[in-house]
Design an enzyme around this catalytic site. Sequence first.
Site, short mmCIF file in Angstrom:
data_model
loop_
_atom_site.label_atom_id
_atom_site.label_comp_id
_atom_site.label_asym_id
_atom_site.label_seq_id
_atom_site.Cartn_x
_atom_site.Cartn_y
_atom_site.Cartn_z
N GLY A 1 -21.31 13.56 11.77
CA GLY A 1 -22.14 14.75 11.93
C GLY A 1 -23.15 14.87 10.81
O GLY A 1 -22.76 15.05 9.66
N VAL A 2 -24.40 14.74 11.13
CA VAL A 2 -25.46 15.03 10.16
C VAL A 2 -26.35 16.10 10.78
O VAL A 2 -27.02 15.85 11.78
CB VAL A 2 -26.26 13.77 9.76
CG1 VAL A 2 -27.44 14.16 8.88
CG2 VAL A 2 -25.36 12.77 9.03
N GLY A 3 -26.23 17.28 10.24
CA GLY A 3 -27.12 18.36 10.66
C GLY A 3 -26.66 19.31 11.75
O GLY A 3 -27.41 20.22 12.09
N ASP B 1 -16.51 12.85 0.83
CA ASP B 1 -17.51 13.60 1.58
C ASP B 1 -18.82 13.72 0.85
O ASP B 1 -18.88 14.34 -0.21
CB ASP B 1 -16.93 15.00 1.85
CG ASP B 1 -17.90 15.88 2.60
OD1 ASP B 1 -18.55 15.38 3.52
OD2 ASP B 1 -18.01 17.07 2.24
N CYS C 1 -26.35 24.52 8.13
CA CYS C 1 -27.03 23.28 7.84
C CYS C 1 -28.54 23.38 8.06
O CYS C 1 -28.98 23.82 9.11
CB CYS C 1 -26.45 22.24 8.78
SG CYS C 1 -26.80 20.61 8.27
N ALA D 1 -23.29 14.18 1.95
CA ALA D 1 -24.21 14.43 3.06
C ALA D 1 -24.60 13.11 3.73
O ALA D 1 -24.60 12.99 4.95
CB ALA D 1 -25.44 15.14 2.54
#
Length: 478
Positions: free
Chosen positions: A295-297, A245, A302, A247
């Site tokens: 999932g980004v953001g 994991d 976040c 970012a």
Amino acid sequence: MRFIDDQKPPYDLTYNDCFMVPGRSEVGSRLDVDLVPADGLGTTLPIVVSNMTAVSGKRMAETVARRGAIAVLPQDIPLDIVESNITYVKSRHPVYETPITLRPGDTIQEALNLIHKRAHGAVIIVNEHEEPVGIFTENDAAGFDRFTQLQRVMATDLLTIDEGTPLETIFDRLSSKRLTSAPVVRGRRLIGVVTRKGALRSTLYKPAVDAKGKLLIGTAIGINGDVKAKAEALLRAGTDLLVVDVAHGHQRRMLEAVELIRSLSPSVPVMAGNVVTREGTRDLISAGADQVKVGVGPGAMCTTRMMTGVGRPQFSAVLDCAEEARKLGKHACADGGVRHPRDVALALAAGAANVMIGSWFAGTYESPADVLRDSDGRFYKENFGMASQRAVKARSRGESLFERARKDLFEEGISTSRMYLDPDHPGVEDIIDQIIAGVRSSCTYAGARTLEEFHQRAVVGVQSQAGYDEGRPVRTSW
Ligand SMILES: NC(=O)C1=CN([C@@H]2O[C@H](COP(=O)(O)OP(=O)(O)OC[C@H]3O[C@@H](n4cnc5c(N)ncnc54)[C@H](OP(=O)(O)O)[C@@H]3O)[C@@H](O)[C@H]2O)C=CC1
Ligand SMILES: Nc1nc2c(ncn2[C@@H]2O[C@H](COP(=O)(O)O)[C@@H](O)[C@H]2O)c(=O)[nH]1
């Protein structure tokens, strides 16, 4: 899944943008729906608890696994603690809850400090042979000072349940005595606690267990430091799932880490992320991932999108990545942004095998933090993002002061936030009940008996903000 009239909008969608329409159904009951994910991990519900320090620990892990989900321990925890947590979770009973125990000479204060660590609301008082001799609940403290010994206030007319008693009988016995919980014994020795709700739940949920019948638990790993040594240690400790994991999961060092981990164990399930594109999905899967984390953001803690402008509305991200993963015979886990059961249903409709939830579960008895009270007396827990200063400090504690100070400048994420315990749903199992009730219902509206059928049959439309607002329950008159 298809869009109404096959009209796919030319822009990306969040969960809030979407709604599903009912279709003709042959499914007579919501209980006829099977929610086992297609990834073969051994879970019986499509729920994964985020590897966040404020969310996922050993109590969370055992509790959700008992109901069929899996929790992932964060990468910040020292390896020896991770190992002992895995051993602990594997030693837990798959049906009976772990009791909080104290001795007759311990005090009310000690009992009150511990009682909110678990949802069953009781402390069992045991003698030196680990036999239950009393039970303490918060009401027993009324009128006594905090240093009073438990033997003075505990209830001693105990109802004990013999190991193996049928769940329905347990429920009936507790109901007839108007009790919410009771100790479970093998012979006279305490082995667990059972609650009325727990007995019911155990008839509705199936624990997530490994080949030896032990509860499942996952662990996370980053890409910094000695990835090989860390991964080997986690594998030795018996992790059931390795989550790689970072970012930005679509980077060379990440792909190398996934390849390395895959070479260490051809069989351990590997989830890797985070990505939001088909290319990212393909690259992680060719490096060896069984499941991509998407999932980004979107996460509640976040700030990525505000800080960087990078990310993607989560529904569309899941839709694309899940389709790409499916083409390659693999899976997607929708990570972040879940605030209501509907969001879980939409992620599954979009094709995710699993949905990862963090902050919602932070505000429960089972998350690692202590329960705090605000000035109005409401219970809350502190939550913080894994890119926040607090988390980065914990992750980099082995580094020099200079390096740590430099990292501070890269703080991203909310440092702390309050997650209030919902008085009606204070335990993680209460939230799981809500989610699963919602998802079962969504499946039957679509006429689906399995998650795969749900994905095939779901019909999604795009709504305005007014459309979303119309669906929100109104709690006071207007
Ligand atoms: N899903 C999401 O949207 C996000 C999730 N998170 C969560 O926060 C935790 C920490 O993540 P992370 O900081 O990646 O973990 P790590 O502390 O493990 O660092 C990740 C590594 O990737 C490098 N890197 C390159 N580009 C980036 C980038 N754009 N953002 C971050 N690192 C980058 C970093 O180098 P260097 O430090 O030198 O740049 C570092 O070596 C994870 O649990 C992650 O899931 C964090 C942010 C967004
Ligand atoms: N950008 C950031 N994302 C974070 C951080 N800590 C965790 N996360 C991500 O959020 C999900 C959980 O989402 P939630 O809405 O259920 O809370 C988690 O799995 C990570 O991917 C952070 O500090 N910054």
